[in-house]
Design an enzyme around this catalytic site. Structure first.
Site, PDB file in Angstrom:
ATOM      1  N   TYR A 137      -3.548 -36.140  77.523  1.00  0.00           N
ATOM      2  CA  TYR A 137      -3.332 -35.635  76.180  1.00  0.00           C
ATOM      3  C   TYR A 137      -1.843 -35.407  75.931  1.00  0.00           C
ATOM      4  CZ  TYR A 137      -3.537 -32.605  72.084  1.00  0.00           C
ATOM      5  OH  TYR A 137      -3.364 -32.071  70.840  1.00  0.00           O
ATOM      6  N   SER A 168       1.703 -32.812  68.634  1.00  0.00           N
ATOM      7  CA  SER A 168       1.404 -31.491  69.166  1.00  0.00           C
ATOM      8  C   SER A 168       2.661 -30.953  69.825  1.00  0.00           C
ATOM      9  CB  SER A 168       0.275 -31.585  70.204  1.00  0.00           C
ATOM     10  OG  SER A 168       0.129 -30.370  70.901  1.00  0.00           O
TER      11      SER A 168
END
Length: 163
Positions: A157, A143
């Protein structure tokens, strides 16, 4: 068709980017193993691939569990005869993931188990199958937050994607 007759496992293929990848790989000729924790979502993705003329097989997988990762690869080989590609996409971003100062250890551990250990376990079992078949490709999805961080605290995350 660039992926004609290639066999690929796509983790987290029940929705989002994983579902898109499953459909795209199949459109390019790949035979797709839809590896997904959510049975209904995984079956739906497999059905969408088949409805578009592709080949797909669903297997329920918790990528953070060694036995499930092994079974996922075994399923690909048993169903389609080999494994050419592993697309490590499965990931979680739970609501309880906040700043390191207020994220509980269980949430942190759950994110790391799926987002980091899941990649490791997928590779652990896919690599030998690929070597046996003469080679292959592994695609690990991350990401942008791995590089830039996030505008809201999602520290587990973010750390997992950096890993």
């Amino acid at each position: 068709m660039r992926l004609q007759d290639k066999v690929t496992i796509i983790t987290g293929a029940g929705g989002g980017m994983g579902r898109v990848a499953a459909r795209m790989f199949a459109a390019e000729g790949a035979r797709v193993v839809v590896a997904e924790y959510g049975e209904e979502a995984g079956e739906e993705t497999a059905a969408l691939v088949r409805a578009a003329g592709g080949e797909a097989s669903f297997i329920k997988v918790d990528v953070s569990k060694e036995a499930d990762a092994r079974a996922m690869v075994q399923h690909a080989v048993a169903t389609f005869g080999r494994l050419d590609c592993l697309y490590n996409n499965a990931g979680i971003m739970p609501e309880a993931d906040h700043s390191v100062t207020d994220t509980d250890p269980d949430t942190w551990d759950a994110v790391m188990a799926v987002n980091v250990r899941g990649v490791y376990l997928g590779c652990k079992f896919a690599v030998p199958a690929m070597i046996e078949g003469g080679g292959g490709s592994i695609i690990n999805i991350a990401s942008f937050v791995a590089i830039l961080g996030c505008s809201v605290p999602q520290d587990a995350y973010t750390a997992s994607k950096g890993a």
